[in-house]
Scaffold this active site. Sequence first.
Site, PDB file in Angstrom:
ATOM      1  N   HIS A 213       0.816  -1.203   0.000  1.00  0.00           N
ATOM      2  CA  HIS A 213       0.000   0.000   0.000  1.00  0.00           C
ATOM      3  C   HIS A 213       0.855   1.259   0.000  1.00  0.00           C
ATOM      4  O   HIS A 213       0.350   2.354  -0.199  1.00  0.00           O
ATOM      5  CB  HIS A 213      -0.981  -0.033   1.173  1.00  0.00           C
ATOM      6  CG  HIS A 213      -2.093  -1.027   0.947  1.00  0.00           C
ATOM      7  ND1 HIS A 213      -3.346  -0.888   1.451  1.00  0.00           N
ATOM      8  CD2 HIS A 213      -2.115  -2.171   0.219  1.00  0.00           C
ATOM      9  CE1 HIS A 213      -4.103  -1.903   1.064  1.00  0.00           C
ATOM     10  NE2 HIS A 213      -3.363  -2.702   0.329  1.00  0.00           N
ATOM     11  N   SER A 217      -0.257  -1.044  -6.031  1.00  0.00           N
ATOM     12  CA  SER A 217      -0.233  -2.272  -6.830  1.00  0.00           C
ATOM     13  C   SER A 217       0.352  -2.040  -8.217  1.00  0.00           C
ATOM     14  O   SER A 217       0.126  -1.002  -8.829  1.00  0.00           O
ATOM     15  CB  SER A 217      -1.658  -2.805  -6.993  1.00  0.00           C
ATOM     16  OG  SER A 217      -2.280  -2.938  -5.738  1.00  0.00           O
ATOM     17  N   LYS A 241     -14.616  -8.860  -6.339  1.00  0.00           N
ATOM     18  CA  LYS A 241     -13.851  -9.728  -7.233  1.00  0.00           C
ATOM     19  C   LYS A 241     -13.078 -10.776  -6.426  1.00  0.00           C
ATOM     20  O   LYS A 241     -13.008 -11.948  -6.799  1.00  0.00           O
ATOM     21  CB  LYS A 241     -12.896  -8.879  -8.069  1.00  0.00           C
ATOM     22  CG  LYS A 241     -12.423  -9.593  -9.323  1.00  0.00           C
ATOM     23  CD  LYS A 241     -11.551  -8.701 -10.176  1.00  0.00           C
ATOM     24  CE  LYS A 241     -10.969  -9.491 -11.327  1.00  0.00           C
ATOM     25  NZ  LYS A 241     -10.055  -8.677 -12.145  1.00  0.00           N
ATOM     26  N   ASP A 242     -12.531 -10.343  -5.282  1.00  0.00           N
ATOM     27  CA  ASP A 242     -11.826 -11.287  -4.402  1.00  0.00           C
ATOM     28  C   ASP A 242     -12.793 -12.331  -3.843  1.00  0.00           C
ATOM     29  O   ASP A 242     -12.448 -13.514  -3.741  1.00  0.00           O
ATOM     30  CB  ASP A 242     -11.147 -10.541  -3.247  1.00  0.00           C
ATOM     31  CG  ASP A 242      -9.808  -9.935  -3.671  1.00  0.00           C
ATOM     32  OD1 ASP A 242      -9.316 -10.317  -4.752  1.00  0.00           O
ATOM     33  OD2 ASP A 242      -9.266  -9.102  -2.940  1.00  0.00           O
ATOM     34  N   GLU A 285       6.859 -33.447  -0.092  1.00  0.00           N
ATOM     35  CA  GLU A 285       5.598 -32.942  -0.620  1.00  0.00           C
ATOM     36  C   GLU A 285       5.855 -32.253  -1.953  1.00  0.00           C
ATOM     37  O   GLU A 285       6.951 -31.759  -2.220  1.00  0.00           O
ATOM     38  CB  GLU A 285       4.997 -31.949   0.385  1.00  0.00           C
ATOM     39  CG  GLU A 285       4.535 -32.615   1.662  1.00  0.00           C
ATOM     40  CD  GLU A 285       3.210 -33.315   1.504  1.00  0.00           C
ATOM     41  OE1 GLU A 285       3.219 -34.472   1.023  1.00  0.00           O
ATOM     42  OE2 GLU A 285       2.171 -32.738   1.833  1.00  0.00           O
TER      43      GLU A 285
END
Lengths: 415, 252, 184
Positions: A213, A217, A241-242, A285
């Site tokens: 921030h 972005s 949207k998230d 893994e």
Amino acid sequence: MSGNHFDNKVIQWLDDRLPIFSMLQHSAVEYPTPRNLNYWWNFGSLAGLMLVIMILTGVFLAMAYTPNEALAFNSVERIMRDVNYGWLLRYMHMNGASFFFVCVYIHIFRGLYYGSYKAPREVLWWLGLIIYLTMMGTAFMGYCLPWGQLSFWGTTVITNLFSAIPVVGDYITTWLWGGFSVANPTLNRFFALHFLLPFVIFALVFLHVVALHTTKSNNPLGIDVKGPQDTIPFHPYYTIKDLFGIGVLLMVYLGVVFFLPNFFVEPTNYIPANSMVTPPHIVPEWYFLPFYAILRSVPDKLGGVIAMFGAIVIFFFLPWIDRSKVRSAKFRPIYKQLFWMFFLVCVVLGYIGSQPPEGTMVTLGRVFSVAYFAFFPLLWLTSKFEKPKPLPQSIAAPVLKGASVGHAAQPMEKA
Amino acid sequence: MRKYLIPAFAAAVIAAATPAVAAEKAEVAHQNWSFQGVFGHYDKAQLRRGFQVFREICSNCHSMKLVAYRNLAALGFTEDQIKAIAAEKQVTDGPNDQGDMFQRPARPADHIVPPFPNDQAARVANNGALPPDLSLMTKAREGGPDYVYAILNGFVDPPAGFKVNDGMYYNEAFPGHQIAMPPPISDDAVTYADGTKATKEQIAKDASAFLNWAAEPELDTRHSLGLKVLGFLLVLTAMFYALKRKIWANVH
Amino acid sequence: MANMSTHTQGMPPTDATRRDFLLYATTAVGVAGTAIGLWPFINSMNPSADTLAMSTTEVDLSHIAEGQSITVTWRGKPVFIRYRTAAEIEEARKVNLSDLRDPEADDKRVKKPQWLIVVGVCTHLGCIPLGQKPGDPRGEFGGWFCPCHGSMYDTSGRIRKGPAPLNLPVPAYTFLTDTSVRIG
């Protein structure tokens, strides 16, 4: 940061003394976000969701788990069989680790493709890498806890990496184990650290968001925001949207949890740990496999360890290896190809890491390990000689001269 | 050009490696199970038959320490039946008021009593080989219930020239083909309480299904809850998407 | 969510209304889903299947002499079993119910008058009262005395003096034979 005005008197009173509402308003509501972010930008918040799910399921699992070599395996099975919804919490946690890594890997490769590591976001990139490294440590120690055969032997093999360090290596492994082999003290301390580290990750994520921030972005065009016409407020545009992204992720993730819960698991780990018998085929893994392949490709113990850690550490220098002023691969024709080749090298290395180190696999592992590291000098060369395509004027008018600006500002789905 | 070289190379690598890996593993044929798939659930009658096989045959050598007698309620046994099944075995309890350990009949809360007091005793009684605990067998082996079924039906004559060691048996499904377990089942090795014809295949099938239940007793709940959760998420995600379309409609 | 309206200003009202409805419906479904999704977490802290399965205890009473007490464990808590003397039974019976803080007749608290079975946890704040061993203080009413805050119980396990609000609870139990009892 403070100074916002709220209609609610109680909120105003609290905010004048502790500006949490102003902070929220500032960073989750008004935060000016580029209007052209595509769906690849969802994976940061999705990774955040997975972290929350992991902490939540983990804390409740810890209430029923016993970190003792004689009891650990059975305590996990008691969770699976007797604790109310224990099987759900355990399968969510176990598969959650994989989905956390899926989100983070997509997030990292998105950052690579769109040049999000470049100035002024270097510290943001570093924080991301530190989060990734901490996640690897946490996941590794978590894998030890069920105390199955692979838990035990995976822990043995990976902790033995430290014995490659000259002079003090053996002291370090003994110190890590709290004994002369992986045993009860190791399990007990791994549990303590596995419980602690997620909260460290949480704090790092907070810093990651503060750094984000501060620098704001990046976006698919990789160009700077020129003014308010280039941005939209985070809420409601990116919150919804998230949320949509979260819905899709949860469907895939819980689909695996409910219908293929052991998809990512080696069956061997359902055999209790036995310090006298090594299983014929040990694999870590899936999210460790490319690095495991690099480790095995170097015929020298110390060299292999250095190569493996180097494969991650080198990413810290990426903002300086890549000299190009252009961020997004969209405008960098050669880098775009280099990026996809690197992506494929990682996938193939992952496959090689999953196979027994015999015959052609050894040779292939070496070839692809070299290819992995070749990416970095090639990137440096590319960035010096590549001729980027012309950049658009602004985010609001991304299409070059001659095109109609009115239709150009479609904000979405332009990867 | 280079862009296509790498994927082609990668494909060649994978193609080259695959047969090498497949050759090491014995073939395990896929069977149909009532519990496979999204809508799959256990067939309780089959599980009860499988338990009968376990009780009469498998449990003579194999333990199942993670399963308690009370869990058999999921197979449809009544509380009294479970008590009777449990009471057939003795467990050590104590110390009592005199300070002595004592034997008492097992109760529903006890876990299935193993046939041998410890691993060493099990080895001594079985020619040096340790019969593995069966609680998680289908989860702990590649192929799960298919593998168990293949092992139970995999006892065939060794191919010409194959040397089977003393005390070992040839099994086409077992890695290395030499297994210490003698062929455990044959036609009519049990007489099913529900009248089902006890062919060798039927017995193997029922026992494998029962072992799958022992390893994943939560499967029925998991599947039915999973369908509800996914249905809910589908609706919620569709609503999120519709709302997203609406909200973003004015960003032009 | 409130400032979402700021972005709808330019839209025709019907469309905005439709969006508001969708917003409220989605919020309601999302909140309900989250709330239900928390249940497995909360329920995982309730007693598990193995804990519930262990919730009965069988006790052999044959070796307890008259006037003696034993303490057995049931669900992790002490249960007091006292073979009461005739005098103790008599004392418990003659109490005037209106004098009691938690009025309960003695015959409602026992299945066989000589056997008093109560959970030995003080109803004040959970300490274990004294009175099981021969030398223990039993308080002014010959039952039990809680050393933490001075609550006194009588020979029926009823609260008579001190801060505790209720009598010692009687667990569910059944006599299997004359000399053996199953608690729970």
